[in-house]
Design a protein around this motif. Structure first.
Motif, short mmCIF file in Angstrom:
data_model
loop_
_atom_site.label_atom_id
_atom_site.label_comp_id
_atom_site.label_asym_id
_atom_site.label_seq_id
_atom_site.Cartn_x
_atom_site.Cartn_y
_atom_site.Cartn_z
N GLY A 101 0.82 -1.21 0.00
CA GLY A 101 0.00 0.00 0.00
C GLY A 101 0.85 1.26 0.00
N ILE A 102 1.93 1.27 0.77
CA ILE A 102 2.84 2.41 0.79
C ILE A 102 3.47 2.60 -0.59
N ALA A 103 3.95 1.52 -1.18
CA ALA A 103 4.56 1.60 -2.51
C ALA A 103 3.58 2.15 -3.54
N ARG A 104 2.36 1.63 -3.55
CA ARG A 104 1.38 2.06 -4.55
C ARG A 104 0.99 3.52 -4.36
N ARG A 105 0.87 3.96 -3.11
CA ARG A 105 0.53 5.37 -2.86
C ARG A 105 1.64 6.28 -3.36
N LEU A 106 2.90 5.89 -3.13
CA LEU A 106 4.02 6.69 -3.63
C LEU A 106 4.05 6.71 -5.15
N VAL A 107 3.81 5.57 -5.78
CA VAL A 107 3.80 5.51 -7.24
C VAL A 107 2.67 6.39 -7.79
N ASP A 108 1.50 6.30 -7.19
CA ASP A 108 0.37 7.12 -7.65
C ASP A 108 0.64 8.61 -7.48
N THR A 109 1.33 9.00 -6.42
CA THR A 109 1.61 10.41 -6.14
C THR A 109 2.75 10.96 -6.99
N LEU A 110 3.79 10.15 -7.20
CA LEU A 110 5.02 10.65 -7.81
C LEU A 110 5.23 10.28 -9.26
N ASP A 111 4.64 9.18 -9.70
CA ASP A 111 4.92 8.64 -11.03
C ASP A 111 6.43 8.55 -11.26
N PRO A 112 7.14 7.84 -10.37
CA PRO A 112 8.60 7.77 -10.50
C PRO A 112 9.02 6.90 -11.68
N ALA A 113 10.26 7.09 -12.11
CA ALA A 113 10.81 6.23 -13.16
C ALA A 113 10.94 4.80 -12.66
N TRP A 114 11.16 4.63 -11.36
CA TRP A 114 11.32 3.31 -10.74
C TRP A 114 11.17 3.46 -9.24
N VAL A 131 8.63 -8.29 3.07
CA VAL A 131 7.81 -8.03 1.90
C VAL A 131 8.58 -7.08 0.98
N PHE A 132 8.68 -7.46 -0.31
CA PHE A 132 9.45 -6.68 -1.28
C PHE A 132 8.59 -6.39 -2.50
N TYR A 133 8.77 -5.19 -3.06
CA TYR A 133 8.01 -4.78 -4.23
C TYR A 133 8.86 -3.82 -5.03
N GLN A 134 8.81 -3.94 -6.34
CA GLN A 134 9.40 -2.91 -7.20
C GLN A 134 8.59 -2.81 -8.47
N THR A 135 8.69 -1.64 -9.11
CA THR A 135 7.83 -1.36 -10.25
C THR A 135 8.32 -1.96 -11.55
N GLY A 136 9.53 -2.44 -11.61
CA GLY A 136 10.08 -3.03 -12.83
C GLY A 136 11.54 -3.36 -12.60
N PRO A 137 12.25 -3.70 -13.65
CA PRO A 137 13.67 -4.03 -13.50
C PRO A 137 14.45 -2.85 -12.92
N MET A 138 15.46 -3.17 -12.12
CA MET A 138 16.32 -2.14 -11.54
C MET A 138 17.02 -1.39 -12.67
N PRO A 139 17.02 -0.07 -12.64
CA PRO A 139 17.68 0.69 -13.70
C PRO A 139 19.18 0.40 -13.75
#
Length: 156
Positions: A101-114, A131-139
């Motif tokens: 939930g923390i990760a998704r809220r940050l992604v929704d607020t910031l639209d980060p590259a990763w 618990v681990f989560y990331q939005t895609g491959p590590m840059p």
């Protein structure tokens, strides 16, 4: 930036006396323009004393959170992040729900590259839950250090 605007224009919490939000849903997570937009770099926040409540027993749960993100146009305003994370103190949710939930809220607020979050939870019922989560491959073009949190070893 328009004349008269500052990087903190429009923020409602920074520099103000604000109370603790009653819940994560009520917390205001704010952002500021990234003055280094166009350059790729990592931002890390560490919350070694994160707390929430077990939704079944009401007992406190403790975690060490590490949040890494590569910003795009926005940075999270750190006071609002602190208040948001603190709002979980009286919030009942499982470890997985809090972390994701923390990760998704940050992604929704910031639209980060990763973005990546590591939730290193202390044992509940004798079993630590990480618990681990990331939005895609590590840059590949940004230095992302190891999160540096060893696995839970107990007393020995």
């Amino acid at each position: 930036m328009a004349h008269g605007d500052t990087p903190t224009h429009g923020l409602t919490q920074l520099g103000q006396s604000v109370g603790l939000p009653a819940s994560p849903e009520e917390a205001v997570l704010e952002r500021v323009a990234n003055p280094q937009a166009g350059h790729r770099y990592n931002v890390r926040f560490t919350a070694p004393e994160f707390t929430s409540l077990c939704p079944m027993t009401g007992q406190p749960d403790f975690a060490h959170l590490v949040i890494d993100y590569v910003p795009g146009d926005w940075l999270v305003e750190s006071k609002s992040l602190k208040l948001y994370l603190t709002s979980f103190r009286n919030h009942g949710a499982f470890h997985e729900d809090c972390t994701i939930g923390i990760a998704r809220r940050l992604v929704d607020t910031l639209d980060p590259a990763w973005l990546r979050i590591g939730g290193y939870w202390y044992p509940r019922g004798g079993i630590p839950i990480d618990v681990f989560y990331q939005t895609g491959p590590m840059p590949a073009d940004v230095w992302i250090p190891d999160q540096g949190v060893p696995p839970y070893r107990g007393r020995g």
